[in-house]
Structures are given as C-alpha cells and as structure tokens.
Design a protein around this motif. Sequence first.
Motif, mmCIF file in Angstrom:
data_model
loop_
_atom_site.group_PDB
_atom_site.id
_atom_site.type_symbol
_atom_site.label_atom_id
_atom_site.label_comp_id
_atom_site.label_asym_id
_atom_site.label_seq_id
_atom_site.Cartn_x
_atom_site.Cartn_y
_atom_site.Cartn_z
ATOM 1 N N ALA A 235 0.825 -1.282 0.043
ATOM 2 C CA ALA A 235 0.004 -0.097 -0.012
ATOM 3 C C ALA A 235 0.796 1.345 -0.002
ATOM 4 N N MET A 236 2.169 1.199 0.497
ATOM 5 C CA MET A 236 2.999 2.121 0.622
ATOM 6 C C MET A 236 3.393 2.711 -0.711
ATOM 7 N N VAL A 237 3.966 1.370 -1.444
ATOM 8 C CA VAL A 237 4.959 1.589 -2.531
ATOM 9 C C VAL A 237 3.733 1.603 -3.965
ATOM 10 N N LEU A 238 2.408 1.257 -3.860
ATOM 11 C CA LEU A 238 1.944 1.366 -5.179
ATOM 12 C C LEU A 238 1.764 2.836 -5.729
ATOM 13 N N PRO A 239 1.086 3.813 -4.858
ATOM 14 C CA PRO A 239 1.018 5.091 -5.348
ATOM 15 C C PRO A 239 2.154 5.687 -6.224
ATOM 16 N N LEU A 240 3.559 5.463 -5.537
ATOM 17 C CA LEU A 240 4.595 6.035 -6.124
ATOM 18 C C LEU A 240 4.861 5.230 -7.274
ATOM 19 N N ALA A 241 4.592 3.835 -7.387
ATOM 20 C CA ALA A 241 4.879 3.063 -8.727
ATOM 21 C C ALA A 241 3.871 3.596 -9.700
ATOM 22 N N PHE A 242 2.762 3.674 -9.503
ATOM 23 C CA PHE A 242 1.844 4.539 -10.314
ATOM 24 C C PHE A 242 2.093 5.452 -10.941
ATOM 25 N N LEU A 243 2.505 6.542 -10.058
ATOM 26 C CA LEU A 243 2.899 7.891 -10.523
ATOM 27 C C LEU A 243 4.185 7.573 -11.397
ATOM 28 N N LEU A 244 5.089 7.000 -11.004
ATOM 29 C CA LEU A 244 6.307 6.868 -11.894
ATOM 30 C C LEU A 244 6.119 6.120 -13.294
ATOM 31 N N ALA A 245 5.131 5.179 -13.319
ATOM 32 C CA ALA A 245 4.536 4.569 -14.569
ATOM 33 C C ALA A 245 3.863 5.549 -15.320
ATOM 34 N N VAL B 204 4.293 8.988 -15.413
ATOM 35 C CA VAL B 204 5.246 9.989 -15.827
ATOM 36 C C VAL B 204 6.072 9.604 -16.761
ATOM 37 N N PHE B 205 6.677 8.745 -16.602
ATOM 38 C CA PHE B 205 7.581 8.163 -17.537
ATOM 39 C C PHE B 205 7.173 7.031 -18.609
ATOM 40 N N GLY B 206 5.940 6.836 -18.647
ATOM 41 C CA GLY B 206 5.374 6.123 -19.611
ATOM 42 C C GLY B 206 5.684 4.622 -19.659
ATOM 43 N N GLY B 207 5.576 4.170 -18.725
ATOM 44 C CA GLY B 207 6.037 2.681 -18.471
ATOM 45 C C GLY B 207 4.938 1.733 -18.681
ATOM 46 N N TRP B 208 3.619 2.042 -18.840
ATOM 47 C CA TRP B 208 2.607 1.093 -19.130
ATOM 48 C C TRP B 208 2.897 0.081 -20.084
ATOM 49 N N ALA C 180 5.606 -1.322 -20.860
ATOM 50 C CA ALA C 180 6.741 -2.162 -20.456
ATOM 51 C C ALA C 180 6.200 -3.081 -19.427
ATOM 52 N N VAL C 181 5.041 -2.526 -18.634
ATOM 53 C CA VAL C 181 4.446 -3.359 -17.735
ATOM 54 C C VAL C 181 3.660 -4.470 -18.574
ATOM 55 N N ILE C 182 3.072 -4.149 -19.307
ATOM 56 C CA ILE C 182 2.218 -4.951 -20.210
ATOM 57 C C ILE C 182 2.765 -5.930 -20.872
ATOM 58 N N THR C 183 3.788 -5.403 -21.126
ATOM 59 C CA THR C 183 4.787 -6.541 -22.045
ATOM 60 C C THR C 183 5.480 -7.692 -21.159
ATOM 61 N N GLN C 184 6.021 -7.143 -19.968
ATOM 62 C CA GLN C 184 6.401 -7.946 -18.993
ATOM 63 C C GLN C 184 5.328 -9.029 -18.455
ATOM 64 N N ALA C 185 4.162 -8.557 -18.181
ATOM 65 C CA ALA C 185 3.146 -9.446 -17.707
ATOM 66 C C ALA C 185 2.584 -10.279 -18.646
ATOM 67 N N SER C 186 2.513 -10.065 -19.981
ATOM 68 C CA SER C 186 2.267 -10.805 -20.972
ATOM 69 C C SER C 186 3.225 -11.966 -21.275
ATOM 70 N N SER C 187 4.746 -11.600 -20.926
ATOM 71 C CA SER C 187 5.657 -12.758 -20.911
ATOM 72 C C SER C 187 5.558 -13.606 -19.928
ATOM 73 N N VAL C 188 5.387 -13.271 -18.813
ATOM 74 C CA VAL C 188 5.014 -13.846 -17.208
ATOM 75 C C VAL C 188 4.036 -14.994 -17.529
ATOM 76 N N ALA C 189 2.769 -14.426 -18.312
ATOM 77 C CA ALA C 189 1.877 -15.227 -18.350
ATOM 78 C C ALA C 189 2.064 -16.193 -19.497
ATOM 79 N N GLY C 190 3.006 -15.946 -20.564
ATOM 80 C CA GLY C 190 3.230 -16.934 -21.565
ATOM 81 C C GLY C 190 3.941 -17.934 -20.845
ATOM 82 N N MET C 191 5.030 -17.564 -20.111
ATOM 83 C CA MET C 191 5.916 -18.642 -19.194
ATOM 84 C C MET C 191 5.210 -19.547 -18.415
#
Length: 69
Positions: free
Chosen positions: A37-47, A49-53, A55-66
Amino acid sequence: MDRTSGRTALRAQGRKAAAALGGHQSSGTRHPLVAVAMVLPLAFLLAVVFGGWEAVITQASSVAGMLGR
C-alpha cells in the motif's frame, strides 16, 4: 568482535535518543500488505510520468506466457 560491540552500542544509543524525544522506534517488521500500500501510489505515478505502461504490459504478457496462461 570489537566492531559488533560498537554497533550494538550505537543501536542502544539510538533507542535512548528516540525514547528521550518521545518518538517510537519500530521493531523493523511491517506487514507485506502495508508495504504494498505504501509503494503502489509511487509506482503508479512513476509509470504514468515515464510512460511505463507498455513495459508493464509486455512483462506481464511474457510472464503469463511462461506460466502457460
């Protein structure tokens, strides 16, 4: 052994200072959900601000594929 006793003395000194100031020193344990709960707001903000969505989607789909899903 000399270094260990020095660190122990510093910790005890820090506890005494915290008690003198009326502060509360935590035991160092925190529930994992509180940490999340402490880290999620900061992670959301950084994603956002830096357009990391993408990368998150790519990594999630790779993990799901594995995992075979």
